[in-house]
Write a protein that holds these residues in place. Structure first.
Motif, mmCIF file in Angstrom:
data_model
loop_
_atom_site.group_PDB
_atom_site.id
_atom_site.type_symbol
_atom_site.label_atom_id
_atom_site.label_comp_id
_atom_site.label_asym_id
_atom_site.label_seq_id
_atom_site.Cartn_x
_atom_site.Cartn_y
_atom_site.Cartn_z
ATOM 1 N N VAL A 176 0.873 -1.177 0.000
ATOM 2 C CA VAL A 176 0.000 0.000 0.000
ATOM 3 C C VAL A 176 0.913 1.232 0.000
ATOM 4 C CG1 VAL A 176 -1.774 1.289 1.227
ATOM 5 C CG2 VAL A 176 -1.791 -1.223 1.261
ATOM 6 N N PHE A 177 0.805 1.994 -1.088
ATOM 7 C CA PHE A 177 1.668 3.160 -1.204
ATOM 8 C C PHE A 177 0.991 4.396 -0.644
ATOM 9 C CE2 PHE A 177 5.158 1.615 -3.701
ATOM 10 C CZ PHE A 177 4.655 0.543 -4.397
ATOM 11 N N TYR A 178 1.781 5.206 0.022
ATOM 12 C CA TYR A 178 1.263 6.493 0.478
ATOM 13 C C TYR A 178 1.671 7.546 -0.544
ATOM 14 C CZ TYR A 178 0.870 10.846 2.988
ATOM 15 O OH TYR A 178 0.555 12.120 3.330
ATOM 16 N N SER A 179 0.677 8.099 -1.188
ATOM 17 C CA SER A 179 0.917 9.244 -2.062
ATOM 18 C C SER A 179 2.031 9.009 -3.080
ATOM 19 C CB SER A 179 1.275 10.465 -1.207
ATOM 20 O OG SER A 179 1.635 11.532 -2.052
ATOM 21 N N MET A 180 1.612 8.562 -4.245
ATOM 22 C CA MET A 180 2.589 8.280 -5.302
ATOM 23 C C MET A 180 2.205 9.093 -6.532
ATOM 24 S SD MET A 180 5.043 6.228 -6.632
ATOM 25 C CE MET A 180 5.197 4.878 -5.514
ATOM 26 N N LEU A 181 3.181 9.462 -7.290
ATOM 27 C CA LEU A 181 2.888 10.183 -8.522
ATOM 28 C C LEU A 181 2.564 9.197 -9.634
ATOM 29 C CD1 LEU A 181 5.802 12.719 -8.287
ATOM 30 C CD2 LEU A 181 3.390 13.231 -7.987
ATOM 31 N N PRO A 182 1.514 9.444 -10.386
ATOM 32 C CA PRO A 182 1.074 8.474 -11.395
ATOM 33 C C PRO A 182 2.171 8.128 -12.395
ATOM 34 C CG PRO A 182 -0.540 10.235 -11.200
ATOM 35 C CD PRO A 182 0.624 10.614 -10.323
ATOM 36 N N ASN A 183 2.911 9.139 -12.819
ATOM 37 C CA ASN A 183 3.849 8.841 -13.882
ATOM 38 C C ASN A 183 5.115 8.146 -13.415
ATOM 39 O OD1 ASN A 183 4.499 11.110 -12.501
ATOM 40 N ND2 ASN A 183 5.259 12.264 -14.252
ATOM 41 N N ILE A 184 5.284 7.991 -12.097
ATOM 42 C CA ILE A 184 6.438 7.198 -11.669
ATOM 43 C C ILE A 184 6.032 5.868 -11.072
ATOM 44 C CG2 ILE A 184 7.854 9.231 -11.221
ATOM 45 C CD1 ILE A 184 7.515 8.689 -8.255
ATOM 46 N N PHE A 185 4.713 5.672 -10.954
ATOM 47 C CA PHE A 185 4.213 4.455 -10.326
ATOM 48 C C PHE A 185 4.719 3.211 -11.050
ATOM 49 C CE2 PHE A 185 1.976 1.763 -7.776
ATOM 50 C CZ PHE A 185 0.855 1.150 -8.318
ATOM 51 N N GLU A 186 4.464 3.197 -12.363
ATOM 52 C CA GLU A 186 4.845 2.005 -13.110
ATOM 53 C C GLU A 186 6.352 1.764 -13.021
ATOM 54 O OE1 GLU A 186 3.056 1.764 -16.880
ATOM 55 O OE2 GLU A 186 3.924 -0.189 -17.364
ATOM 56 N N GLY A 187 7.089 2.889 -13.146
ATOM 57 C CA GLY A 187 8.544 2.772 -13.062
ATOM 58 C C GLY A 187 8.996 2.197 -11.740
ATOM 59 N N LYS A 188 8.311 2.619 -10.685
ATOM 60 C CA LYS A 188 8.654 2.140 -9.350
ATOM 61 C C LYS A 188 8.458 0.621 -9.275
ATOM 62 C CE LYS A 188 9.375 3.100 -4.933
ATOM 63 N NZ LYS A 188 10.731 3.418 -4.605
ATOM 64 N N LEU A 189 7.320 0.192 -9.736
ATOM 65 C CA LEU A 189 7.053 -1.251 -9.688
ATOM 66 C C LEU A 189 8.047 -2.006 -10.558
ATOM 67 C CD1 LEU A 189 3.146 -1.362 -9.713
ATOM 68 C CD2 LEU A 189 4.734 -1.433 -7.796
ATOM 69 N N GLU A 190 8.393 -1.420 -11.675
ATOM 70 C CA GLU A 190 9.381 -2.030 -12.563
ATOM 71 C C GLU A 190 10.706 -2.218 -11.850
ATOM 72 O OE1 GLU A 190 8.441 -3.824 -15.772
ATOM 73 O OE2 GLU A 190 10.555 -3.320 -15.466
ATOM 74 N N SER A 191 11.117 -1.187 -11.145
ATOM 75 C CA SER A 191 12.418 -1.298 -10.469
ATOM 76 C C SER A 191 12.349 -2.320 -9.352
ATOM 77 C CB SER A 191 12.887 0.067 -9.968
ATOM 78 O OG SER A 191 12.111 0.497 -8.895
ATOM 79 N N ILE A 192 11.201 -2.446 -8.720
ATOM 80 C CA ILE A 192 11.048 -3.485 -7.687
ATOM 81 C C ILE A 192 11.180 -4.859 -8.330
ATOM 82 C CG2 ILE A 192 9.404 -4.573 -6.106
ATOM 83 C CD1 ILE A 192 8.340 -1.806 -5.438
ATOM 84 N N ARG A 193 10.491 -5.021 -9.446
ATOM 85 C CA ARG A 193 10.554 -6.299 -10.142
ATOM 86 C C ARG A 193 11.997 -6.646 -10.493
ATOM 87 N NH1 ARG A 193 11.808 -8.130 -14.553
ATOM 88 N NH2 ARG A 193 12.264 -6.040 -15.351
ATOM 89 N N LYS A 194 12.712 -5.642 -10.996
ATOM 90 C CA LYS A 194 14.084 -5.874 -11.438
ATOM 91 C C LYS A 194 15.002 -6.266 -10.284
ATOM 92 C CE LYS A 194 17.339 -5.250 -14.812
ATOM 93 N NZ LYS A 194 18.377 -5.866 -14.058
ATOM 94 N N THR A 195 14.872 -5.547 -9.154
ATOM 95 C CA THR A 195 15.777 -5.865 -8.040
ATOM 96 C C THR A 195 15.526 -7.267 -7.502
ATOM 97 O OG1 THR A 195 14.285 -4.514 -6.681
ATOM 98 C CG2 THR A 195 16.461 -3.608 -7.132
ATOM 99 N N VAL A 196 14.274 -7.702 -7.569
ATOM 100 C CA VAL A 196 14.015 -9.085 -7.154
ATOM 101 C C VAL A 196 14.667 -10.051 -8.138
ATOM 102 C CG1 VAL A 196 12.224 -10.831 -6.893
ATOM 103 C CG2 VAL A 196 11.896 -8.561 -5.921
ATOM 104 N N GLU A 197 14.528 -9.708 -9.410
ATOM 105 C CA GLU A 197 15.128 -10.555 -10.437
ATOM 106 C C GLU A 197 16.638 -10.663 -10.248
ATOM 107 O OE1 GLU A 197 14.524 -10.743 -15.235
ATOM 108 O OE2 GLU A 197 15.374 -8.913 -14.393
ATOM 109 N N ASP A 198 17.239 -9.599 -9.728
ATOM 110 C CA ASP A 198 18.697 -9.579 -9.579
ATOM 111 C C ASP A 198 19.193 -10.264 -8.317
ATOM 112 O OD1 ASP A 198 19.099 -6.222 -10.985
ATOM 113 O OD2 ASP A 198 18.940 -8.219 -11.915
ATOM 114 N N ILE A 199 18.274 -10.749 -7.511
ATOM 115 C CA ILE A 199 18.697 -11.414 -6.259
ATOM 116 C C ILE A 199 19.530 -12.653 -6.580
ATOM 117 C CG2 ILE A 199 17.925 -12.652 -4.190
ATOM 118 C CD1 ILE A 199 15.483 -10.957 -4.125
ATOM 119 N N ARG A 200 20.659 -12.770 -5.877
ATOM 120 C CA ARG A 200 21.495 -13.968 -6.030
ATOM 121 C C ARG A 200 21.658 -14.634 -4.673
ATOM 122 N NH1 ARG A 200 20.003 -13.521 -9.983
ATOM 123 N NH2 ARG A 200 20.841 -12.670 -11.911
#
Lengths: 542, 117
Positions: A469-493
């Motif tokens: 649950v995000f507190y106050s997010m800007l619409p145009n960075i929302f997708e990017g934020k989720l993308e970066s979360i996805r990527k960092t999980v993908e990079d877990i070793r």
């Protein structure tokens, strides 16, 4: 419709007044006076309304020269121009007129057309001047506003990264301003002008700018910092200052930059020399840094943070005054007590009450105090332990389903939700064993946690399913934020399982709707992502 | 009687005043207004009271009006008296009083006649 300009005609001869009136009353509003005294009386009440004064010299009671003297003395000629009209055209008279500050001299008998033209030109000139003055003032104001805006935006960016909502910068600014004002009422020793106060308050917005270089995991660590981590965080003061000193020469010589650098570097110094980074003592610390340091401490105490809950105004004052946060200039402490009265009004300091009230239930170790003894023996009270058991998932250490159900599902001010689950989790459990599955979940939770702000909430909703649950997010960075979360999980070793790769599917939604609805949409988005796996799908609704 | 004739009757300069005011209407308006002007009366009274300061102001005003309206004859007389009073030459001023009276009366009569025609 343009307002007509007002002209005052001063002449004891009715004939003369009539002549001028006849010329002017079409285009202008005309007021008459019979002598100097009457003129002064009219002007003293209405001078802002007049644009022009037509003044005769020879008059009873108070002649033209005396009127002119009076006007110049009181600087009324800022408001209107004075034109002398007289039949006395001796050189001495003319000279005297100009010496006394008249704008122009017209001798009688005059050609009405010529006089009219000269009057028009005079008025035009004067109006232009006034307009230009106003334009300049407006532009200066605008520039100042823009400057403040830029600084505000910059500091919001810095704060965004460590989960503060931007209120901290505003609060420190306000507190700094009030402290400085009160300080100047007590003493001249720091020679602070109003300009200085504005400068320091503005510069205070940059005090934590060095935090931009601190790694996210340390910055947002919910738990206690290790000594090494604390050392790293401490560097934000020197880094901030050197960032400013790296600016081009002309810029770093600017007062704003100089003060900001002082504040950045020394806002963690303490009056007894026990601060960092340089261990400055007493008045070695520039007053700007001293004040911002105190404001910073006060606001930190009275705000929610990732490592502590908010203290009340009185608790905070008590802690500061009894030296629990380090020593400060006694004069400043006095000012703080006096000024803190103003802070009682909640609307003075912006607080984000909504989710924060709920988060009070979880307490984290206090990171803030330099007093090591306090740190090590921080015991959770019974109540806090109980709540921790209730709302925290024991495996991953994030919020659990119960927390979500009790705190969020009924809320109607949530706007941004994301949902994700681990791809092929069953496969991992089956092939690597449930222990590894647990490790994976822990690691994923940790990673995602370090990617979100402290104002956002990560909840383990079920098995391998999580909700953010995000507190106050800007619409145009929302997708990017989720993308970066996805990527960092993908990079877990995983050191022990080199061929193990973990990915998540993410669904996100942002918009104005009931939480239940948002939840459903996020779920749908997750379902979409699931088709491909290791993917983010976002829906922005109006 | 037209305006030009009127002006000639009392020793005024019609061409000059028209040259400045452009419109006959304006000249007529102010010429008629002159009937109500009190500057001469004030001068007369001040002189008899020997209040020469006040008299100077009055005759100066009269001079100005006369100049504005091209009452040439009246102007010239007023000019002399004004100069005299300024230089504290009371005798000269007093000497010229009858002349002023004549010049003034001339105008009043002519303008009144103009108004009534």
């Amino acid at each position: 419709m343009v307002k007509r300009q007002k002209i005052l005609i001063v002449d004891d001869s009715e004939m003369n007044r009539a002549l001028l009136l006849d010329m002017l009353e079409d285009k202008y509003e005309v007021v008459e006076a019979e002598n100097g005294k009457e003129a002064i009386s009219i002007l003293s009440e209405h001078k802002e309304e007049f644009s022009l004064l037509l003044l005769d010299i020879m008059m009873p009671c108070m002649n033209g020269f005396e009127v002119l003297e009076y006007i110049t003395e009181h600087q009324w000629d800022d408001n209107f121009a004075v034109i002398m009209i007289s039949s006395d055209d001796s050189p001495e008279s003319i000279k005297k007129t100009y010496e006394l500050g008249a704008f122009d001299y017209i001798s009688r008998p005059f050609d009405p057309a010529v006089v009219e033209r000269r009057i028009v030109n005079t008025l035009l000139l004067y109006t232009r001047q006034k307009e230009l003055e106003e334009i300049v003032v407006d532009q200066l104001k605008e520039q100042e506003n823009n400057n403040e805006l830029m600084i505000s935006i910059l500091s919001h960016i810095v704060e965004f990264r460590n989960g503060e909502s931007g209120a901290h910068v505003l609060n420190v600014n306000k507190i700094t301003k009030h402290l400085l004002k009160r300080l100047t009422e007590h003493t001249d020793q720091y020679a602070l002008t109003q300009n200085d106060i504005t400068l320091i308050s503005t510069a205070s917005a940059l005090h934590d700018i060095g935090k931009i270089s601190i790694p996210s995991e340390i910055l947002n660590k919910p738990g206690k910092l290790t000594p090494e981590e604390f050392e790293i965080i401490k560097t934000h003061s020197t880094i901030g200052a050197s960032m400013l000193m790296d600016l081009p020469l002309e810029q770093r010589e600017e007062p704003l930059v100089k003060v900001a650098a002082q504040i950045c570097r020394w806002h963690h110094e303490r009056y007894d020399g026990n601060g960092y980074p340089d261990g400055l003592k007493g008045e070695e610390i520039p007053i700007a840094a001293q004040v911002v340091s105190l404001a910073d401490v006060y606001d930190a105490l009275t705000s929610e943070r990732c490592y502590k809950k908010a203290f009340s105004r009185d608790e905070a004052l008590d802690m500061i005054l009894t030296g629990k946060c380090g020593t400060f200039n006694p004069m400043l402490l006095l000012c703080l007590q006096e000024v803190a009265e103003k802070f009682k009004d909640e609307s003075f300091i912006t607080k984000d009450r909504e989710l924060k009230e709920i988060r009070d239930k979880i307490d984290y170790d206090t990171l803030f105090f330099k007093d090591e003894k306090k740190d090590n023996n921080q015991e959770l009270s019974l109540k806090q332990r109980y709540e921790q058991l209730l709302y925290v998932d024991s495996l991953t250490n994030v919020y659990n389903r119960r927390y979500y159900d009790e705190c969020f599902s009924a809320a109607n001010d949530i706007q941004t939700i994301a949902m994700f689950d681990v791809d092929d989790f069953k496969y991992i459990n089956d092939n690597y064993g449930h222990d590894v599955g647990d490790i994976v979940l822990k690691r994923v939770a940790q990673t995602v946690l370090s990617n979100i702000r402290k104002t956002d909430a990560l909840i383990r909703y079920g098995g391998d399913e999580f909700v953010i649950v995000f507190y106050s997010m800007l619409p145009n960075i929302f997708e990017g934020k989720l993308e970066s979360i996805r990527k960092t999980v993908e990079d877990i070793r995983f050191e022990e399982y080199s061929d193990l790769q973990v990915t998540i599917s993410v669904g996100g939604v942002m918009g104005n709707a009931e939480t239940k609805q948002l939840f459903k949409i996020a779920d749908n988005m997750l379902y979409e992502s699931k088709k491909q796996k290791n993917k983010v799908t976002v829906s922005l609704i109006d | 009687m037209d305006l030009k004739e009127c002006y000639n009757a009392f020793g005024g300069n019609y061409d000059e005043v028209i040259g400045r005011f452009r419109r006959e209407q304006m000249v007529e308006k102010f010429m008629l207004k002159f009937l109500d002007d009190q500057s001469y009366q004030l001068f007369e009274a001040s002189m008899s009271q020997k209040n020469y300061e006040e008299a100077l102001r009055a005759v100066h005003t009269l001079k100005g009006i006369a100049q504005n309206l091209s009452f040439t004859k009246l102007f010239e007389t007023s000019f002399i008296i004004t100069k005299a009073l300024k230089e504290n030459d009371v005798d000269v001023a007093v000497q010229m009083v009858p002349q002023l009276a004549d010049d003034y009366k001339l105008i009043i009569d002519a303008v009144s006649e103009y108004r009534n025609s």
